[in-house]
Design a protein around this motif. Structure first.
Motif, PDB file in Angstrom:
ATOM      1  N   GLU A 142      38.146  -5.359 -12.126  1.00  0.00           N
ATOM      2  CA  GLU A 142      39.491  -5.770 -11.695  1.00  0.00           C
ATOM      3  C   GLU A 142      39.739  -7.243 -12.002  1.00  0.00           C
ATOM      4  OE1 GLU A 142      40.648  -2.886  -7.903  1.00  0.00           O
ATOM      5  OE2 GLU A 142      39.583  -4.784  -7.570  1.00  0.00           O
ATOM      6  N   THR A 143      38.734  -8.062 -11.719  1.00  0.00           N
ATOM      7  CA  THR A 143      38.877  -9.499 -11.958  1.00  0.00           C
ATOM      8  C   THR A 143      39.099  -9.789 -13.433  1.00  0.00           C
ATOM      9  OG1 THR A 143      37.487 -10.056 -10.052  1.00  0.00           O
ATOM     10  CG2 THR A 143      37.744 -11.742 -11.749  1.00  0.00           C
ATOM     11  N   VAL A 176      43.358 -21.986 -12.531  1.00  0.00           N
ATOM     12  CA  VAL A 176      42.663 -22.167 -11.255  1.00  0.00           C
ATOM     13  C   VAL A 176      41.776 -20.951 -10.962  1.00  0.00           C
ATOM     14  CG1 VAL A 176      43.003 -22.294  -8.749  1.00  0.00           C
ATOM     15  CG2 VAL A 176      44.395 -23.711 -10.276  1.00  0.00           C
ATOM     16  N   ALA A 177      42.298 -19.749 -11.170  1.00  0.00           N
ATOM     17  CA  ALA A 177      41.521 -18.539 -10.901  1.00  0.00           C
ATOM     18  C   ALA A 177      40.286 -18.462 -11.790  1.00  0.00           C
ATOM     19  CB  ALA A 177      42.399 -17.307 -11.106  1.00  0.00           C
ATOM     20  N   VAL A 178      40.470 -18.760 -13.084  1.00  0.00           N
ATOM     21  CA  VAL A 178      39.348 -18.705 -14.023  1.00  0.00           C
ATOM     22  C   VAL A 178      38.295 -19.745 -13.661  1.00  0.00           C
ATOM     23  CG1 VAL A 178      38.683 -19.136 -16.419  1.00  0.00           C
ATOM     24  CG2 VAL A 178      40.660 -17.696 -15.919  1.00  0.00           C
ATOM     25  N   ALA A 179      38.731 -20.937 -13.259  1.00  0.00           N
ATOM     26  CA  ALA A 179      37.785 -22.001 -12.914  1.00  0.00           C
ATOM     27  C   ALA A 179      36.916 -21.594 -11.725  1.00  0.00           C
ATOM     28  CB  ALA A 179      38.550 -23.292 -12.603  1.00  0.00           C
ATOM     29  N   PHE A 180      37.521 -21.038 -10.682  1.00  0.00           N
ATOM     30  CA  PHE A 180      36.736 -20.635  -9.512  1.00  0.00           C
ATOM     31  C   PHE A 180      35.858 -19.431  -9.822  1.00  0.00           C
ATOM     32  CE2 PHE A 180      39.425 -23.505  -7.198  1.00  0.00           C
ATOM     33  CZ  PHE A 180      38.688 -23.870  -6.084  1.00  0.00           C
ATOM     34  N   ASP A 191      31.805 -19.294  -9.578  1.00  0.00           N
ATOM     35  CA  ASP A 191      31.192 -18.220  -8.796  1.00  0.00           C
ATOM     36  C   ASP A 191      30.168 -17.437  -9.613  1.00  0.00           C
ATOM     37  OD1 ASP A 191      31.177 -16.479  -6.351  1.00  0.00           O
ATOM     38  OD2 ASP A 191      31.816 -14.992  -7.829  1.00  0.00           O
ATOM     39  N   GLY A 192      30.473 -17.213 -10.891  1.00  0.00           N
ATOM     40  CA  GLY A 192      29.583 -16.393 -11.706  1.00  0.00           C
ATOM     41  C   GLY A 192      28.501 -17.157 -12.431  1.00  0.00           C
ATOM     42  N   LEU A 193      28.738 -18.430 -12.744  1.00  0.00           N
ATOM     43  CA  LEU A 193      27.801 -19.181 -13.580  1.00  0.00           C
ATOM     44  C   LEU A 193      27.034 -20.271 -12.850  1.00  0.00           C
ATOM     45  CD1 LEU A 193      30.092 -19.640 -16.729  1.00  0.00           C
ATOM     46  CD2 LEU A 193      28.358 -17.875 -16.326  1.00  0.00           C
ATOM     47  N   VAL A 194      27.588 -20.777 -11.752  1.00  0.00           N
ATOM     48  CA  VAL A 194      26.939 -21.893 -11.056  1.00  0.00           C
ATOM     49  C   VAL A 194      26.303 -21.417  -9.760  1.00  0.00           C
ATOM     50  CG1 VAL A 194      27.274 -24.184 -10.047  1.00  0.00           C
ATOM     51  CG2 VAL A 194      28.579 -23.511 -12.085  1.00  0.00           C
ATOM     52  N   ARG A 221      36.406 -20.606  -1.276  1.00  0.00           N
ATOM     53  CA  ARG A 221      37.589 -20.250  -2.070  1.00  0.00           C
ATOM     54  C   ARG A 221      38.888 -20.850  -1.511  1.00  0.00           C
ATOM     55  NH1 ARG A 221      37.399 -17.143  -7.027  1.00  0.00           N
ATOM     56  NH2 ARG A 221      35.419 -16.005  -7.012  1.00  0.00           N
ATOM     57  N   PHE A 222      38.806 -21.514  -0.362  1.00  0.00           N
ATOM     58  CA  PHE A 222      40.034 -22.019   0.247  1.00  0.00           C
ATOM     59  C   PHE A 222      40.830 -22.942  -0.684  1.00  0.00           C
ATOM     60  CE2 PHE A 222      42.289 -25.295   2.705  1.00  0.00           C
ATOM     61  CZ  PHE A 222      43.242 -24.485   3.308  1.00  0.00           C
ATOM     62  N   PRO A 223      40.204 -23.901  -1.392  1.00  0.00           N
ATOM     63  CA  PRO A 223      41.006 -24.747  -2.301  1.00  0.00           C
ATOM     64  C   PRO A 223      41.754 -23.935  -3.364  1.00  0.00           C
ATOM     65  CG  PRO A 223      38.848 -25.720  -1.952  1.00  0.00           C
ATOM     66  CD  PRO A 223      38.802 -24.346  -1.353  1.00  0.00           C
ATOM     67  N   GLN A 224      41.157 -22.833  -3.831  1.00  0.00           N
ATOM     68  CA  GLN A 224      41.841 -21.983  -4.811  1.00  0.00           C
ATOM     69  C   GLN A 224      43.126 -21.425  -4.223  1.00  0.00           C
ATOM     70  OE1 GLN A 224      39.512 -18.629  -6.108  1.00  0.00           O
ATOM     71  NE2 GLN A 224      41.247 -17.610  -7.082  1.00  0.00           N
ATOM     72  N   TYR A 225      43.056 -20.940  -3.003  1.00  0.00           N
ATOM     73  CA  TYR A 225      44.243 -20.325  -2.404  1.00  0.00           C
ATOM     74  C   TYR A 225      45.228 -21.366  -1.886  1.00  0.00           C
ATOM     75  CZ  TYR A 225      42.276 -15.873  -3.325  1.00  0.00           C
ATOM     76  OH  TYR A 225      41.803 -14.785  -4.006  1.00  0.00           O
TER      77      TYR A 225
END
Length: 385
Positions: A138-139, A192-196, A200-203, A211-215
């Protein structure tokens, strides 16, 4: 325990504001279909905030059955953007428009099915299947969909700008910045979505609270889009039409004298004074000439080497130049409006494009040349005597 703290309150206020704008757009009398699409787009963005509004307030702890509530409709974002922009400047929705929303509908069906499961089965499905396979899919699908639709919408917008240059007499007055703002805002949303997701996936895995700053960024985008969307809800955009080629144009016309034909039409436009109309369009002129938009555009392009807007604005500038030497400074705007310009800004811009100088500078130069010419005549006459 349900408790609205600062985090849930901030996101909730943004979501509430977005919901109000959605209701206003749905009730807006202008651009009805387009505004409904924009309302749907904004509603999808608002729903994207809801899991975090509810989560930070403790709803999921108090009511675990809320899991899989159909809040994430991200696959609809790109299609709604594309359909909104097209419907805003075209007479109808594109053929097969519903197909663009099919992936989002399929995703909604799956989410609704998962939401309807008993709680224990829902939790088992989430842990064994959803989080391992479906959530990552989905992501990625949401990211790729929005990226693809941003590209095709930007290309369509460029095509619309090119059409404006050849189809209306004052294209610069119709270059609404709202569409560029909308594209930029959703591009920022994607970034912004891709950066977070990348962090999440690489670091390191990001928690709910990480995730609060993203939202918070999403909330700011919703506020901006809501304000600008409502402000432009009734904006009028020239409708892009495509007229079919007449038989004489659809096949090569090697023996046609495009220069002569375009010259005759130019003279008709000049003598009829149509160029005085600020909102003059290629379609209107073609209808008055008893021809076709494509035919007229081809004649102007091939016969005169000019677009429709360049021809009309050229006639306007010629009229201004004829009247400028005898026009007082305070009467300049009134004279420009009488010659078909829609505003002072467009008058100054077009006049500079055609002459290389401002109206005041051009008038001063003409007066200087006139005085110099008169002085030379007097000198020549004295020498002869």
């Amino acid at each position: 325990m349900i408790r609205f703290g600062p985090w849930s309150t901030m996101l909730g206020m943004a979501a509430g504001f977005g919901a109000v704008v959605v209701a206003l757009l749905l009730a807006s009398p202008g651009n009805r279909v387009a505004n409904r699409l924009l309302a749907a787009l904004l509603a999808v963005a608002v729903l994207r905030l809801m899991p975090y509004v509810l989560g930070f307030a403790g709803f999921y702890d108090a009511y675990p059955w809320l899991s899989f509530a159909p809040f994430n409709l991200g696959l609809a974002t790109g299609p709604l953007l594309y359909l909104y922009v097209r419907r805003l400047v075209e007479p109808g929705l594109p053929r097969g428009w519903a197909g663009h929303l099919a992936p989002a509908a399929l995703n909604l069906t799956y989410t609704a099915w998962a939401f309807s499961l008993p709680l224990a089965e829902k939790m088992r499905w989430n842990d064994a299947i959803h989080m391992r396979w479906i959530a990552p899919a989905e992501t990625w699908a949401t990211t790729l969909s929005l990226a693809a639709y941003l590209v095709i919408t930007a290309r369509f917008h460029r095509r619309y700008q090119a059409w404006l240059a050849g189809a209306v007499g004052n294209p610069a007055d119709h270059r609404q910045p709202w569409l560029r703002t909308l594209l930029a805002a959703l591009a920022l949303w994607l970034l912004v979505a891709v950066a977070f997701d990348a962090v999440d996936g690489l670091v390191a895995p990001l928690s709910y609270y990480d995730r609060f700053p993203q939202y918070l960024a999403f909330a700011a985008i919703i506020l901006g889009l809501g304000l600008e969307g409502w402000r432009h809800a009734g904006a009028a955009f020239p409708v892009m039409t495509a007229s079919p080629l007449p038989e004489s144009v659809s096949s090569p016309a090697r023996d046609r004298d495009w220069t002569a034909q375009a010259g005759r039409w130019r003279d008709t436009i000049r003598e009829a004074g149509w160029w005085r109309e600020p909102g003059l369009t290629l379609a209107q002129v073609a209808q008055r000439l008893g021809t076709n938009e494509t035919y007229l555009s081809r004649a102007l392009n091939q016969g005169l080497g000019r677009t429709f807007s360049a021809l009309i604005n050229g006639l306007r500038v010629e009229a201004v130049q004829a009247r400028l030497p005898t026009t007082e400074q305070g009467e300049l705007l009134s004279m420009a409006l009488d010659c078909g310009f829609a505003s002072k800004a467009s008058f100054n811009r077009v006049f500079r494009d055609h002459t290389g100088m401002s109206p005041s500078a051009w008038r001063a130069a003409q007066k200087t040349e006139s005085r110099g010419f008169t002085g030379n005549e007097a000198t020549a006459g004295g020498d002869a005597a």
